[in-house]
Design a protein around this motif. Structure first.
Motif, PDB file in Angstrom:
ATOM      1  N   SER A 223       0.855  -1.185   0.000  1.00  0.00           N
ATOM      2  CA  SER A 223       0.000   0.000   0.000  1.00  0.00           C
ATOM      3  C   SER A 223       0.888   1.231   0.000  1.00  0.00           C
ATOM      4  O   SER A 223       1.722   1.410   0.901  1.00  0.00           O
ATOM      5  CB  SER A 223      -0.912   0.011   1.230  1.00  0.00           C
ATOM      6  OG  SER A 223      -1.600   1.251   1.321  1.00  0.00           O
ATOM      7  N   PHE A 224       0.695   2.078  -1.015  1.00  0.00           N
ATOM      8  CA  PHE A 224       1.473   3.315  -1.120  1.00  0.00           C
ATOM      9  C   PHE A 224       0.600   4.539  -0.843  1.00  0.00           C
ATOM     10  O   PHE A 224       0.898   5.640  -1.280  1.00  0.00           O
ATOM     11  CB  PHE A 224       2.096   3.416  -2.513  1.00  0.00           C
ATOM     12  CG  PHE A 224       3.088   2.325  -2.808  1.00  0.00           C
ATOM     13  CD1 PHE A 224       4.381   2.394  -2.324  1.00  0.00           C
ATOM     14  CD2 PHE A 224       2.716   1.218  -3.558  1.00  0.00           C
ATOM     15  CE1 PHE A 224       5.293   1.386  -2.583  1.00  0.00           C
ATOM     16  CE2 PHE A 224       3.620   0.207  -3.833  1.00  0.00           C
ATOM     17  CZ  PHE A 224       4.915   0.288  -3.342  1.00  0.00           C
ATOM     18  N   PHE A 227       2.962   7.500   3.638  1.00  0.00           N
ATOM     19  CA  PHE A 227       4.278   7.081   4.111  1.00  0.00           C
ATOM     20  C   PHE A 227       4.267   7.003   5.628  1.00  0.00           C
ATOM     21  O   PHE A 227       3.708   7.885   6.285  1.00  0.00           O
ATOM     22  CB  PHE A 227       5.348   8.068   3.634  1.00  0.00           C
ATOM     23  CG  PHE A 227       6.752   7.587   3.855  1.00  0.00           C
ATOM     24  CD1 PHE A 227       7.349   6.723   2.956  1.00  0.00           C
ATOM     25  CD2 PHE A 227       7.455   7.971   4.987  1.00  0.00           C
ATOM     26  CE1 PHE A 227       8.642   6.264   3.161  1.00  0.00           C
ATOM     27  CE2 PHE A 227       8.740   7.517   5.193  1.00  0.00           C
ATOM     28  CZ  PHE A 227       9.332   6.661   4.282  1.00  0.00           C
ATOM     29  N   TYR A 229       5.200   3.427   3.803  1.00  0.00           N
ATOM     30  CA  TYR A 229       4.436   2.499   2.999  1.00  0.00           C
ATOM     31  C   TYR A 229       4.304   1.156   3.718  1.00  0.00           C
ATOM     32  O   TYR A 229       5.142   0.785   4.542  1.00  0.00           O
ATOM     33  CB  TYR A 229       5.093   2.307   1.637  1.00  0.00           C
ATOM     34  CG  TYR A 229       5.306   3.599   0.886  1.00  0.00           C
ATOM     35  CD1 TYR A 229       4.267   4.515   0.724  1.00  0.00           C
ATOM     36  CD2 TYR A 229       6.552   3.932   0.356  1.00  0.00           C
ATOM     37  CE1 TYR A 229       4.448   5.699   0.037  1.00  0.00           C
ATOM     38  CE2 TYR A 229       6.750   5.114  -0.333  1.00  0.00           C
ATOM     39  CZ  TYR A 229       5.698   6.007  -0.483  1.00  0.00           C
ATOM     40  OH  TYR A 229       5.877   7.181  -1.150  1.00  0.00           O
ATOM     41  N   TYR A 258      10.718  -5.816  -1.653  1.00  0.00           N
ATOM     42  CA  TYR A 258       9.624  -5.577  -2.597  1.00  0.00           C
ATOM     43  C   TYR A 258      10.184  -5.644  -4.013  1.00  0.00           C
ATOM     44  O   TYR A 258      11.183  -5.006  -4.324  1.00  0.00           O
ATOM     45  CB  TYR A 258       8.995  -4.209  -2.345  1.00  0.00           C
ATOM     46  CG  TYR A 258       7.800  -3.903  -3.230  1.00  0.00           C
ATOM     47  CD1 TYR A 258       6.576  -4.517  -3.021  1.00  0.00           C
ATOM     48  CD2 TYR A 258       7.909  -2.985  -4.272  1.00  0.00           C
ATOM     49  CE1 TYR A 258       5.479  -4.238  -3.824  1.00  0.00           C
ATOM     50  CE2 TYR A 258       6.814  -2.698  -5.083  1.00  0.00           C
ATOM     51  CZ  TYR A 258       5.608  -3.327  -4.851  1.00  0.00           C
ATOM     52  OH  TYR A 258       4.518  -3.051  -5.645  1.00  0.00           O
ATOM     53  N   LEU A 278      10.898  -0.808   1.727  1.00  0.00           N
ATOM     54  CA  LEU A 278      10.060   0.256   1.174  1.00  0.00           C
ATOM     55  C   LEU A 278      10.330   1.609   1.814  1.00  0.00           C
ATOM     56  O   LEU A 278       9.551   2.538   1.635  1.00  0.00           O
ATOM     57  CB  LEU A 278       8.575  -0.105   1.346  1.00  0.00           C
ATOM     58  CG  LEU A 278       8.042  -1.238   0.471  1.00  0.00           C
ATOM     59  CD1 LEU A 278       6.588  -1.505   0.787  1.00  0.00           C
ATOM     60  CD2 LEU A 278       8.222  -0.897  -1.001  1.00  0.00           C
TER      61      LEU A 278
END
Length: 366
Positions: A223-224, A227, A229, A258, A278
């Motif tokens: 999920s972006f 922040f 993330y 990732y 991430l």
């Protein structure tokens, strides 16, 4: 020239030899800022650049190299375009794919009548486009419909088209809906087979095929929205027995990582490019045995411990080794200036050369 390149690319391989040979050349794709291909030799600092178009018309994050043909696509945001490059002549042709189809990847195919085709995975159309190119004329495009929720790659094997379905909502937000699937669509008949790759998640799934085995890879799920993330699932690589249509092995990428961009090295190992986490998005490389998907390490972590000539740690992405075991990868520095970095079999830096700006992918010409 492009037609000649397509025919040659679908033909037989060069005779094999037991003596390792250096790559015939190195290609780097600059996907943003200065979109195009940078061509380099195995030695020296000289390079040539083939511009493919402005960033508004080119947003490819990778390419396919088959013999002397490079295939790349632009997504719906950049016009749904197919780029065919003849590496020997350093020329390219740009073709329009179906509007709003959001292509993901293109590969060379062979038609039932022996005709050279280009297949393109159309994510938003749930279809595979088959493009017939004859000379400079208008290409003829047919489709294989109902090819998964979000087809992202495809290949031919045993009188069938095999489609990698990322199983994601690519039309809207690329949200993962379930495990990656491999769908077998026969050339004749209507019976299809689906292989579910349990635990494999990611909207950018891809495949590479070696004989009767396909290696599927997907970068994971995250999920972006804000922040820091949130990582929902790490990437993975799976070994698929195509003849018996079953998953043999699945290897999850290291915890917290990732991505899982996978290439076959000319030394027979798989090389996986990914981010270590991430937060810093440091590019790392994994060396993986093709038979059991185990990691080959040279340090305290699963990632390759790459060192500069001065002994400092080097992070880079899109890695592939040549027949001598020399790892090649790309690194974007200040201003996104791209360098091709080459390491000895002991993973010490032995060469660094400028390779354009905005590099996103590379490949060796065997």
């Amino acid at each position: 020239m492009l037609t000649t390149a397509l025919v040659g690319a679908c033909g037989s391989d060069n005779p094999t030899t037991t003596t390792p040979q250096p790559p015939r050349g190195i290609l780097v794709l600059d996907g943003f800022i200065q979109p195009g291909l940078t061509f380099l030799g195995d030695t020296g600092t000289a390079s040539t650049k083939l511009a493919l178009g402005p960033s508004t018309e080119f947003d490819a994050g990778g390419f396919t190299l088959e013999r002397d043909t490079v295939l790349a696509v632009s997504s719906r945001g950049a016009g749904d375009l197919l780029y065919i490059t003849d590496v020997r002549a350093s020329t390219f042709r740009r073709l329009q794919l179906p509007p709003r189809s959001n292509p993901s990847r293109a590969r060379l195919f062979r038609g039932s009548n022996g005709q050279s085709l280009i297949a393109a995975a159309l994510r938003d159309s749930s279809a595979i486009a088959l493009v017939a190119v004859t000379g400079a004329g208008t290409p003829a495009i047919t489709r294989i419909p109902n090819a998964g929720l979000c087809p992202t790659d495809m290949f031919q094997y045993d009188n069938a088209t095999w489609v990698v379905d990322a199983n994601a909502n690519c039309k809207a937000n690329y949200a993962v809906q379930g495990d990656v699937r491999l769908i077998r669509i026969p050339n004749t008949g209507t019976t299809r087979d689906t292989i579910n790759v349990t635990g494999m998640r990611g909207s950018g799934a891809s495949a590479l095929v070696i004989g009767d085995v396909a290696y599927l890879s997907a970068g994971g799920d995250a999920s972006f929205a804000s922040f820091p993330y949130t990582l929902l699932a790490t990437g993975s690589v799976a070994r698929i027995d195509l003849r018996n249509r079953r998953v043999q092995l699945t290897r999850q990428m290291p915890a917290g990582s990732y991505g899982a961009g996978t290439k076959l090295g000319l030394d027979g190992f798989l090389y996986v490019s990914l981010y270590e986490n991430l937060s810093a998005f440091a590019g790392r490389i994994l060396k993986v045995r093709a038979d059991d998907l185990s990691f080959v390490t040279n340090g305290a972590t699963p990632f390759l411990d790459l060192k500069s000539a001065a002994g400092a740690a080097v992070n880079c992405g899109s890695g592939q080794a040549d027949a001598f075991g020399r790892l090649h990868c790309i690194q974007n520095g200040t201003g996104s200036v791209t360098s091709l970095v080459v390491f000895s079999p002991a993973f010490q830096e032995v060469r660094r050369v400028l390779a354009g700006q905005g590099g996103v992918d590379m490949a060796l010409r065997p």
